[in-house]
Motif scaffolding. Structure first.
Motif, PDB file in Angstrom:
ATOM      1  N   ASN A 160      30.080  31.159  43.746  1.00 61.78           N
ATOM      2  CA  ASN A 160      31.395  31.629  44.168  1.00 61.78           C
ATOM      3  C   ASN A 160      31.449  31.763  45.692  1.00 61.78           C
ATOM      4  O   ASN A 160      30.623  32.445  46.302  1.00 61.78           O
ATOM      5  CB  ASN A 160      31.677  33.008  43.565  1.00 61.78           C
ATOM      6  N   GLU A 161      32.438  31.127  46.287  1.00 57.05           N
ATOM      7  CA  GLU A 161      32.715  31.249  47.722  1.00 57.05           C
ATOM      8  C   GLU A 161      31.436  31.273  48.569  1.00 57.05           C
ATOM      9  O   GLU A 161      31.168  32.246  49.290  1.00 57.05           O
ATOM     10  CB  GLU A 161      33.541  32.506  47.996  1.00 57.05           C
ATOM     11  N   PRO A 162      30.651  30.199  48.512  1.00 57.05           N
ATOM     12  CA  PRO A 162      29.431  30.185  49.330  1.00 57.05           C
ATOM     13  C   PRO A 162      29.751  30.398  50.808  1.00 57.05           C
ATOM     14  O   PRO A 162      28.954  31.012  51.544  1.00 57.05           O
ATOM     15  CB  PRO A 162      28.856  28.782  49.065  1.00 57.05           C
ATOM     16  N   GLU A 351      35.561  46.613  45.061  1.00 61.00           N
ATOM     17  CA  GLU A 351      35.906  45.620  46.079  1.00 61.00           C
ATOM     18  C   GLU A 351      34.870  45.656  47.214  1.00 61.00           C
ATOM     19  O   GLU A 351      35.157  45.982  48.355  1.00 61.00           O
ATOM     20  CB  GLU A 351      37.340  45.853  46.568  1.00 61.00           C
ATOM     21  N   TRP A 352      33.633  45.371  46.874  1.00 59.96           N
ATOM     22  CA  TRP A 352      32.549  45.190  47.840  1.00 59.96           C
ATOM     23  C   TRP A 352      32.495  46.328  48.858  1.00 59.96           C
ATOM     24  O   TRP A 352      32.488  47.473  48.449  1.00 59.96           O
ATOM     25  CB  TRP A 352      32.644  43.779  48.463  1.00 59.96           C
ATOM     26  N   THR A 353      32.483  46.026  50.151  1.00 62.76           N
ATOM     27  CA  THR A 353      32.298  47.114  51.127  1.00 62.76           C
ATOM     28  C   THR A 353      33.418  48.150  51.058  1.00 62.76           C
ATOM     29  O   THR A 353      33.226  49.299  51.453  1.00 62.76           O
ATOM     30  CB  THR A 353      32.232  46.567  52.573  1.00 62.76           C
ATOM     31  N   LYS A 359      43.219  47.891  45.318  1.00 63.36           N
ATOM     32  CA  LYS A 359      43.578  47.682  43.909  1.00 63.36           C
ATOM     33  C   LYS A 359      44.073  46.250  43.711  1.00 63.36           C
ATOM     34  O   LYS A 359      45.220  45.940  43.985  1.00 63.36           O
ATOM     35  CB  LYS A 359      44.677  48.686  43.493  1.00 63.36           C
ATOM     36  N   PHE A 360      43.177  45.412  43.220  1.00 65.52           N
ATOM     37  CA  PHE A 360      43.533  44.009  42.977  1.00 65.52           C
ATOM     38  C   PHE A 360      43.968  43.773  41.525  1.00 65.52           C
ATOM     39  O   PHE A 360      44.391  42.682  41.175  1.00 65.52           O
ATOM     40  CB  PHE A 360      42.334  43.101  43.277  1.00 65.52           C
ATOM     41  N   GLY A 361      43.815  44.784  40.656  1.00 65.93           N
ATOM     42  CA  GLY A 361      44.015  44.552  39.228  1.00 65.93           C
ATOM     43  C   GLY A 361      45.469  44.536  38.781  1.00 65.93           C
ATOM     44  O   GLY A 361      46.327  45.196  39.374  1.00 65.93           O
TER      45      GLY A 361
HETATM   46  C1  BGC Z   1      35.909  37.294  45.953  1.00 66.73           C
HETATM   47  C2  BGC Z   1      36.085  38.501  45.074  1.00 66.73           C
HETATM   48  C3  BGC Z   1      36.869  39.579  45.831  1.00 66.73           C
HETATM   49  C4  BGC Z   1      38.221  39.013  46.183  1.00 66.73           C
HETATM   50  C5  BGC Z   1      39.161  39.985  46.866  1.00 66.73           C
HETATM   51  C6  BGC Z   1      37.126  36.923  46.758  1.00 66.73           C
HETATM   52  O1  BGC Z   1      36.719  36.561  48.023  1.00 66.73           O
HETATM   53  O2  BGC Z   1      35.449  36.201  45.189  1.00 66.73           O
HETATM   54  O3  BGC Z   1      34.850  38.945  44.647  1.00 66.73           O
HETATM   55  O4  BGC Z   1      36.981  40.759  45.116  1.00 66.73           O
HETATM   56  O5  BGC Z   1      38.048  37.915  47.030  1.00 66.73           O
HETATM   57  O6  BGC Z   1      38.727  40.349  48.134  1.00 66.73           O
END
Ligand code: BGC
Length: 390
Positions: A160-162, A351-353, A359-361
């Motif tokens: 995913n997104e390398p 959401e990572w850091t 809230k992306f859901g």
């Molecule tokens: C990533 C997700 C991330 C999303 C929203 C993408 O870059 O694959 O893991 O949560 O963006 O930032």
């Protein structure tokens, strides 16, 4: 080129996307978990139990059925499958078999990502993406996944997104291993392209007829006066070099969220215009833009494997998705070979850091009870995808 018989579903894929680390919980054997728990990093809080989807995956899949979607993008966790180098955990593989079987029982096509940002601690300790054997290791891991799960995979995504792994981990220093060097960024991009090819070829050598591709992060870019050269070099590293190696894949995954503005000093952090919770420009037009740009490079089918918005304002999310699907309709009308669209994300997740704040859901998750509650955007998405025409 492959001689493998590749089968695409004969219907457009409407789905939603997630990743293991962000929803499963318990991903403690990863570089990310260690990063979050270390002093002085950019992580605001640890992932901890995620959305408890390791245990609640059936509930998640039932939601997808309620949403009327025909596909679901999820990832399997390398650190669970290969917790120690060369040791493959059969229980973890069995768990993922059950998850994929549960998808098929519900007529949901599982789109399976093998690597979504996190690596096992053993890999990180040996140097991660800078180790000369990283492509071999990821190829071996992919072979194990292909052998154990290949009969159940609907579509596979390698890494995913390398380009984001390289950018955030080795240039901006915001993700582990928190390095900041253009040279290392560029070396890791090259290594990740090799990882993708090794994983794709390993999967192709195992049973299955599912399409295999790479989900690439793409953006619309705007150069302010004096920022043109920087945009050109960023695009070169972040997109063009990848788009040149994916031509032999079965499809290309495109993931986009916004438009990035670059001035002579670099990234404009809070550009003028409507902003989202992440500080990104509200820019659903990026869907049409990136799909067209991707199609100008490759001659293989494209799937939008991620697109969405982080916002507390669900009406803003609906407006965003409206714009996104309008752009999708435009490119389909023009005959671009786009086979699916995956909204990011099913759940409000880690959401990572930024932790759990963004809230992306389209489905809210109670942080104490893990109860799932669909938002109005979930009903909107259901309706929009079932009545979509172009
Ligand atoms: C990533 C997700 C991330 C999303 C929203 C993408 O870059 O694959 O893991 O949560 O963006 O930032």
């Amino acid at each position: 080129m492959t001689t493998r018989d590749v089968r695409f579903p004969n219907h457009f894929l409407w789905g939603t996307a997630t990743s293991a680390y962000q929803i499963e919980g318990g991903g403690t054997n990863t570089d990310w978990s260690r990063y979050e728990l270390s002093e002085g990093t950019h992580a605001v809080e640890p992932c901890g139990p995620g959305c408890d989807s390791w245990n609640r995956y059936e509930e998640d899949l039932d939601l997808i059925v309620e949403l009327g979607l025909n596909s679901f993008r999820l990832s399997v966790e390398w650190a669970r499958i290969e917790p120690k180098q060369g040791f493959y955990d059969q229980e973890a593989l069995l768990h993922y078999r059950k998850v994929l079987e549960a998808c098929h029982v519900r007529a949901i096509l599982p789109v399976v990502t093998l690597h979504h940002f996190t690596i096992p601690l053993w890999t990180a300790d040996l140097g991660g993406f800078e180790h000369p054997d990283i492509a071999t290791w990821m190829g071996e891991y992919a072979k194990v996944v292909g052998e154990a799960l290949g009969d159940l995979i609907g579509i596979a995504c390698t890494v995913n997104e390398p380009n984001i792994v390289a950018l955030m981990g080795y240039l901006t220093g915001v993700f582990p291993p928190a390095q900041s060097s253009w040279e290392r960024f560029s070396i890791v991009n090259r290594a990740l392209r090799a990882c993708h090819v090794a994983m794709r070829d390993a999967l192709r050598a195992t049973p299955g007829t599912y399409p295999i591709g790479l989900p690439l992060s793409m953006n619309e870019y705007e150069a302010l006066p004096g920022g043109e050269d920087l945009v050109a070099s960023i695009r070169h590293e972040m997109e063009d070099e990848y788009l040149r190696v994916v031509g032999d894949d079965d499809y290309l995954g495109v993931q986009c969220y916004t438009k990035i503005v670059i001035g002579p000093e670099g990234l404009v952090v809070r550009p003028e215009g409507e902003l989202t919770e992440m500080g990104y420009l509200f820019w659903p037009e990026s869907v049409e833009y990136t799909l067209r740009r991707a199609a100008s490079f490759v001659d293989i089918p494209i799937i939008m494997t991620e697109n969405g918005i982080g916002t507390d304002d669900d009406r803003q999310r609906i407006r965003y998705l409206e714009g996104a699907l309008e752009g999708l309709g435009n490119v389909l009308r023009d005959g671009l070979d786009v086979r699916g669209y995956f909204q990011w994300s099913l759940l409000d997740n880690f959401e990572w850091t930024f932790g759990y704040r963004p809230k992306f859901g389209i489905v809210a998750v109670d942080r104490a009870t893990f109860a799932r509650t669909p938002k109005p955007s979930a009903a909107w998405y259901r309706n929009a995808t079932s009545s979509f025409s172009y």
